[in-house]
Design a protein around this motif. Sequence first.
Motif, PDB file in Angstrom:
ATOM      1  N   ASN A   1      -2.908  15.901   1.984  1.00 16.73           N
ATOM      2  CA  ASN A   1      -4.240  16.445   2.278  1.00 16.73           C
ATOM      3  C   ASN A   1      -4.186  17.961   2.444  1.00 16.73           C
ATOM      4  O   ASN A   1      -5.112  18.674   2.025  1.00 16.73           O
TER       5      ASN A   1
ATOM      6  N   ARG B   1      -5.019   8.912   0.548  1.00  9.95           N
ATOM      7  CA  ARG B   1      -5.815   7.829   1.153  1.00  9.95           C
ATOM      8  C   ARG B   1      -4.956   6.581   1.379  1.00  9.95           C
ATOM      9  O   ARG B   1      -5.028   5.948   2.446  1.00  9.95           O
ATOM     10  N   LEU B   2      -4.122   6.255   0.400  1.00  4.58           N
ATOM     11  CA  LEU B   2      -3.293   5.051   0.523  1.00  4.58           C
ATOM     12  C   LEU B   2      -2.190   5.221   1.567  1.00  4.58           C
ATOM     13  O   LEU B   2      -1.854   4.271   2.286  1.00  4.58           O
TER      14      LEU B   2
ATOM     15  N   HIS C   1       1.223   6.574  -6.992  1.00  4.23           N
ATOM     16  CA  HIS C   1       0.081   7.434  -7.328  1.00  4.23           C
ATOM     17  C   HIS C   1       0.434   8.905  -7.127  1.00  4.23           C
ATOM     18  O   HIS C   1       0.001   9.767  -7.922  1.00  4.23           O
ATOM     19  N   GLU C   2       1.211   9.202  -6.087  1.00  2.00           N
ATOM     20  CA  GLU C   2       1.644  10.584  -5.900  1.00  2.00           C
ATOM     21  C   GLU C   2       2.520  11.029  -7.066  1.00  2.00           C
ATOM     22  O   GLU C   2       2.356  12.135  -7.598  1.00  2.00           O
TER      23      GLU C   2
ATOM     24  N   ALA D   1       0.877   4.127  -2.843  1.00  2.00           N
ATOM     25  CA  ALA D   1       0.691   5.542  -2.514  1.00  2.00           C
ATOM     26  C   ALA D   1       1.771   6.392  -3.171  1.00  2.00           C
ATOM     27  O   ALA D   1       1.483   7.446  -3.767  1.00  2.00           O
TER      28      ALA D   1
ATOM     29  N   ASP E   1      -1.948  11.799  -8.805  1.00  2.00           N
ATOM     30  CA  ASP E   1      -3.248  11.502  -8.193  1.00  2.00           C
ATOM     31  C   ASP E   1      -3.098  11.647  -6.673  1.00  2.00           C
ATOM     32  O   ASP E   1      -2.966  10.666  -5.943  1.00  2.00           O
TER      33      ASP E   1
ATOM     34  N   ALA F   1      -5.189  12.680  -4.292  1.00  2.00           N
ATOM     35  CA  ALA F   1      -6.266  12.204  -3.418  1.00  2.00           C
ATOM     36  C   ALA F   1      -6.101  10.718  -3.127  1.00  2.00           C
ATOM     37  O   ALA F   1      -6.204  10.272  -1.971  1.00  2.00           O
ATOM     38  N   THR F   2      -5.862   9.945  -4.167  1.00  2.00           N
ATOM     39  CA  THR F   2      -5.654   8.506  -3.978  1.00  2.00           C
ATOM     40  C   THR F   2      -4.400   8.240  -3.159  1.00  2.00           C
ATOM     41  O   THR F   2      -4.385   7.388  -2.270  1.00  2.00           O
ATOM     42  N   ALA F   3      -3.348   9.001  -3.452  1.00  2.00           N
ATOM     43  CA  ALA F   3      -2.095   8.818  -2.722  1.00  2.00           C
ATOM     44  C   ALA F   3      -2.277   9.101  -1.231  1.00  2.00           C
ATOM     45  O   ALA F   3      -1.793   8.342  -0.384  1.00  2.00           O
TER      46      ALA F   3
ATOM     47  N   GLU G   1      -3.842   4.515   4.823  1.00  2.00           N
ATOM     48  CA  GLU G   1      -4.046   3.067   4.975  1.00  2.00           C
ATOM     49  C   GLU G   1      -2.730   2.368   5.314  1.00  2.00           C
ATOM     50  O   GLU G   1      -2.690   1.473   6.174  1.00  2.00           O
TER      51      GLU G   1
ATOM     52  N   THR H   1       0.828  -1.209   0.000  1.00  2.00           N
ATOM     53  CA  THR H   1       0.000   0.000   0.000  1.00  2.00           C
ATOM     54  C   THR H   1       0.860   1.256   0.000  1.00  2.00           C
ATOM     55  O   THR H   1       0.535   2.245  -0.672  1.00  2.00           O
TER      56      THR H   1
END
Length: 383
Positions: free
Chosen positions: A380, A354-355, A343-344, A340, A348, A350-352, A358, A336
């Motif tokens: 964020n 969130r991950l 994705h960063e 993250a 992306d 927002a997805t990063a 997690e 995960t």
Amino acid sequence: MTAQLNEALLRGLTPGVLGILVRRGADFATAEDAVQEALIEALRVWPEDQPHDPKGWLVTVAWRKFLDATRAETARRRREDLLEEEPAPGPAAATDDTLQLYFLCAHPSLTPSSAVALTLRAVGGLTTRQIAQAYLVPEATMAQRISRAKRTVGEVRFDQPGDVATVLRVLYLVFNEGYSGDLDLAAEAIRLTRQLAAAIDHPEAAGLLALMLLHHARRAARTTPEGELVPLAEQDRSRWDTALIAEGVHILQAALARDRLGEFQAQAAIAALHADAPAAAETDWVQIVEWYDELAGLTGNPVVRLNRAVAVGEADGPRAGLAALAKLDSSLPRYTAVAAYLHERDGDLATAARLYAEAAQQASNLAEVAHLTRQAARLNASR
């Protein structure tokens, strides 16, 4: 001689002394206890009266303590014929049994944690208390673990051939424990691996030593003064130990020249490529991907493929990294966190974020939890 020098000398002599007792017919468990008692006696006596032959002194004292322990146990009276004659004090035998002790302590019948503990005690010369403090467990718990391990290997013949791969794996486990309490396990693993590499002509022993040196060279830059993790790309490379890097690269090159590639040599090659880059942006990620391909072929380890996905993301772009990641099991440790990061890199956020959150919940290391939480908060706050 200072206490610190005494301790360093004693730890270096420990395996040789233990080996002599075992070759004289002592059972491993009782001999190891006797050697530990002799070490304690040496720390008490040597500051005031340093012997001319430290190893011979230790052998004599340890042998006497072994005899005392054996004679006190009626269940071992069958050994009396063997033990009746006490060897006269004198120069210690030149035979070096260190390598056989490595093999014995890394016996396949032991669990990894027991093999590590027994290696640190019997070969490393550390006390049960030191080992317990390093692993943050009660001394009684560690004493039981070591006692069980000694009983397990007690009947193994001392001259049986050992498995080099198992010994190297145990030393790697010691190194990965890093530092806790008053004992630097990473430094201790390097010391023991140097000892092993000098005793055995094996490219993977050299590869492991090179890997340890190259990783250890970055240690000072890995955390902030407050103990926060610093990712490799953000580390101050001026704080890397260039002498350790040069030594590690030299050892690695000699090992690779023998054309007997193994997983530790491949890992060391990857570490050397990171060390060779003056800045993170100059890292040769294409070659690192090639080495991860070699490593994956040697081990089949899914964690290797996870790290390869990161390298692919750096070499060919984050979407290529995510495609490589998608082929792997999402339950892998750090999966995960890697997702993250990629994705960063792909934009992306927002997805990063969130991950990262997690991943922080999944992490078991407190420093890693804090790092991942900060990453999520940073993204964020930027949106």
